[in-house]
Design an enzyme around this catalytic site. Structure first.
Site, PDB file in Angstrom:
ATOM      1  N   VAL A 133       0.697  -1.310   0.185  1.00 51.65           N
ATOM      2  CA  VAL A 133       0.055  -0.181  -0.584  1.00 51.65           C
ATOM      3  C   VAL A 133       0.855   1.164   0.139  1.00 51.65           C
ATOM      4  O   VAL A 133       1.751   1.383   1.118  1.00 51.65           O
ATOM      5  CB  VAL A 133      -1.090  -0.287   1.237  1.00 51.65           C
TER       6      VAL A 133
ATOM      7  N   GLY B  95       3.375   2.137  -2.268  1.00 53.71           N
ATOM      8  CA  GLY B  95       4.444   1.807  -1.854  1.00 53.71           C
ATOM      9  C   GLY B  95       5.403   2.067  -0.732  1.00 53.71           C
ATOM     10  O   GLY B  95       5.858   2.123  -0.136  1.00 53.71           O
TER      11      GLY B  95
ATOM     12  N   GLU C  47       0.072   1.879 -16.440  1.00 55.46           N
ATOM     13  CA  GLU C  47      -0.218   0.088 -18.140  1.00 55.46           C
ATOM     14  C   GLU C  47      -0.336   0.376 -19.378  1.00 55.46           C
ATOM     15  O   GLU C  47      -1.581   1.058 -19.173  1.00 55.46           O
ATOM     16  CB  GLU C  47      -0.598  -1.079 -17.555  1.00 55.46           C
TER      17      GLU C  47
ATOM     18  N   ASP D 237      -7.645  -1.307  -8.127  1.00 54.06           N
ATOM     19  CA  ASP D 237      -5.452  -1.311  -7.540  1.00 54.06           C
ATOM     20  C   ASP D 237      -5.897  -0.203  -6.280  1.00 54.06           C
ATOM     21  O   ASP D 237      -5.642  -1.379  -5.293  1.00 54.06           O
ATOM     22  CB  ASP D 237      -5.369  -0.311  -8.556  1.00 54.06           C
TER      23      ASP D 237
ATOM     24  N   LYS E  27      -5.456  -1.726  -1.669  1.00 57.52           N
ATOM     25  CA  LYS E  27      -4.913  -0.705  -1.226  1.00 57.52           C
ATOM     26  C   LYS E  27      -5.917  -0.435   0.051  1.00 57.52           C
ATOM     27  O   LYS E  27      -5.566  -1.173   1.527  1.00 57.52           O
ATOM     28  CB  LYS E  27      -4.350  -0.001  -1.975  1.00 57.52           C
TER      29      LYS E  27
ATOM     30  N   GLY F  89       6.894   3.229  -8.144  1.00 57.08           N
ATOM     31  CA  GLY F  89       8.450   3.078  -8.499  1.00 57.08           C
ATOM     32  C   GLY F  89       9.246   2.230  -7.963  1.00 57.08           C
ATOM     33  O   GLY F  89       8.951   1.979  -6.911  1.00 57.08           O
TER      34      GLY F  89
END
Ligand SMILES: NC(=O)c1ccc[n+]([C@@H]2O[C@H](COP(=O)([O-])OP(=O)(O)OC[C@H]3O[C@@H](n4cnc5c(N)ncnc54)[C@H](OP(=O)(O)O)[C@@H]3O)[C@@H](O)[C@H]2O)c1
Length: 448
Positions: A155, A157, A213, A224, A228, A325
């Site tokens: 969650v 990043g 994407e 997505d 999370k 990232g």
């Protein structure tokens, strides 16, 4: 007879043996052997951090890297003794201590994570789908095996929001977690806002810049973010919710004209994920929403993420930063590795031990709404729309109509006073049937 020797009373015998203290620092623990499954964006960055940082290099040895068709993945900057393999059994049958799963998706990742735990290895994963669906089960398996599973990167990043909720705020009773959980949506919406471009143009740009994407469905349609949100609800609100129970709405319906109207209302538009517990109910949704320009959520730009947690005692706490990232996500993975190495074998597992309360999941928030209707202009349109609202006892707060649009495709906006989302939905179904509409109406919640 008196003894000639001096008398001596012995109460207890104390024998002090000389202890030989070792010279120098205590012996270092053997390095933790790590296998990386998946040498893509995150996997490469994890390997890079573990190799580049001397303290990490001393503590962790990457002994296996697994990927399909692994030969094309080899890099020269990792030491020669790393074993590159495309046979998962090599990893599962090895003596590695921790498996880092950064392959993604449910299958076969779930199978591999289970097998790794079964064979006595700890696991670090960045996989939100897997953790949203099977987190508690996998944690139970890890506990049974005396191992750990950590998933801080799943969650937001690189933002340490899960440890923040589970550890940093564990002294509070949190009742709401809310924020921006998908960097792709945020990039698209902030580009539409700042450059005045269409959704399609902003999406294309996001794809070219590597923020989206080729198939953006998971991101732009909210799937997505809802995985999370399910993990956040578990970690912060101690409520188990399946991702598919959470309403999610696409940002595809947003047009540049919505930014113009929302600005007139002192707001902008963001994809907002929100979960709030109230008694036996969990209100949860992922939706494009109007947010006041002054709120922290409105100030999140580009691909950044933000999570606001609200507690009974501590009020609002905001976590923000890079939610995606390679490097930021790898930082979260490496932090999890360090946490496992620090805690040793018998510490409690990552999943909180607070009992979970069963709650019914609903998206029926009471909130104000923004309604955009695009019509072929003719007299009586506003009356028809407001009449339907009146029938459902929904009060109209304001009507906005900017001049200058063509009469054949005229967008105007009605804002509605706070009422139940389900009531607005019923009214919306009727409004959608009105014959002068040239496209479906757009209805967005307005955050306070
Ligand atoms: N990237 C981010 O910013 C970010 C942020 C947070 C969380 N995450 C999570 O981190 C995980 C990895 O993401 P990523 O961006 O690194 O993905 P990625 O760049 O696509 O890397 C995945 C790697 O796994 C390999 N792989 C995929 N399926 C495989 C299979 N069935 N067998 C063997 N190898 C397979 C891929 O090989 P090929 O090259 O052959 O496809 C690729 O090298 C995902 O769970 C993602 O949700 C990513």
């Amino acid at each position: 007879m008196r003894s000639t020797k001096p008398s001596r009373r012995v109460d207890a015998e104390v024998v002090v043996k000389p202890v030989k203290l070792p010279k120098g620092p205590p012996p270092a623990a053997p390095p933790c052997k790590v296998a990386i499954l998946g040498f893509g964006t995150v996997g490469r960055s994890v390997a890079k951090i573990l190799w580049e940082r001397p303290s990490a290099r001393a503590r962790f040895h990457v002994t296996y890297i697994y990927n399909r068709n692994v030969e094309r993945k080899r890099v020269s900057w990792l030491p020669q003794d790393v074993r590159w393999t495309d046979r998962i059994e090599d990893v599962l049958n090895s003596d590695v201590d921790v498996v880092v799963e950064v392959v993604g998706g449910l299958n076969p990742a779930e199978h591999w994570v289970r097998a790794a735990l079964q064979s006595g290895k700890s696991v670090v994963t960045a996989n939100k789908q897997l953790i949203a669906r099977c987190g508690p089960e996998l944690a139970a398996l890890a506990k049974k095996k005396g191992r750990h599973i950590e998933y801080g990167a799943s969650v937001a990043g690189g933002i340490p929001v899960l440890s923040g909720l589970q550890d940093g705020l564990s002294g509070d009773r949190l009742f709401r977690v809310c924020g921006i959980l998908n960097g792709t949506c945020n990039y698209i919406l902030t580009r539409m806002e700042s450059a005045g471009v269409s959704f399609a143009a902003a999406l294309k740009e996001a794809q070219e810049q590597g923020f989206a994407e080729a198939d953006p469905t998971d991101d732009v349609d909210g799937y997505d973010a809802r995985s999370k949100l399910a993990i956040l609800a578990r970690a912060g609100l101690h409520t188990e919710v399946r991702p598919e129970e959470i309403l999610c709405c696409s940002i595809r319906v947003i047009e540049d004209v919505d930014f113009m109207y929302s600005n007139m209302l002192g707001c902008t538009i963001r994809q907002v994920s929100c979960a709030e517990k109230q008694g036996r109910l969990l209100y949860a949704s992922v939706q494009p929403s109007l947010v006041p320009l002054a709120s922290p959520v409105a100030r999140v730009h580009s691909s950044q993420n933000l999570v606001m947690a609200t507690g009974e005692y501590g009020g609002e706490t905001v976590f923000s930063g890079y939610g995606a990232g390679g490097n930021p996500t790898a930082v979260a993975v490496v932090s999890d590795l360090i946490s496992i190495a620090r805690r040793g074998e018998y510490a409690m597992n990552g999943i909180p031990e607070v009992p979970h309360t069963p709650r019914k999941v609903t998206s029926d928030f009471t909130t104000k709404h923004y309604l955009r209707v695009t019509v072929k202009d003719k007299p009586g349109i506003l009356y028809s729309v407001t009449r339907i609202c009146n029938r459902y006892q929904i009060n109209v707060d304001s009507v906005l109509q900017k001049p200058g649009f063509p009469k054949e495709k005229l967008p105007f906006v009605v804002t509605l006073e706070a009422c139940k989302a389900a009531t607005v939905e019923k009214a919306m179904k009727e409004i959608a049937q009105l014959e002068f509409l040239v496209q479906p109406p757009v209805c967005l919640p307005m955050m306070d």
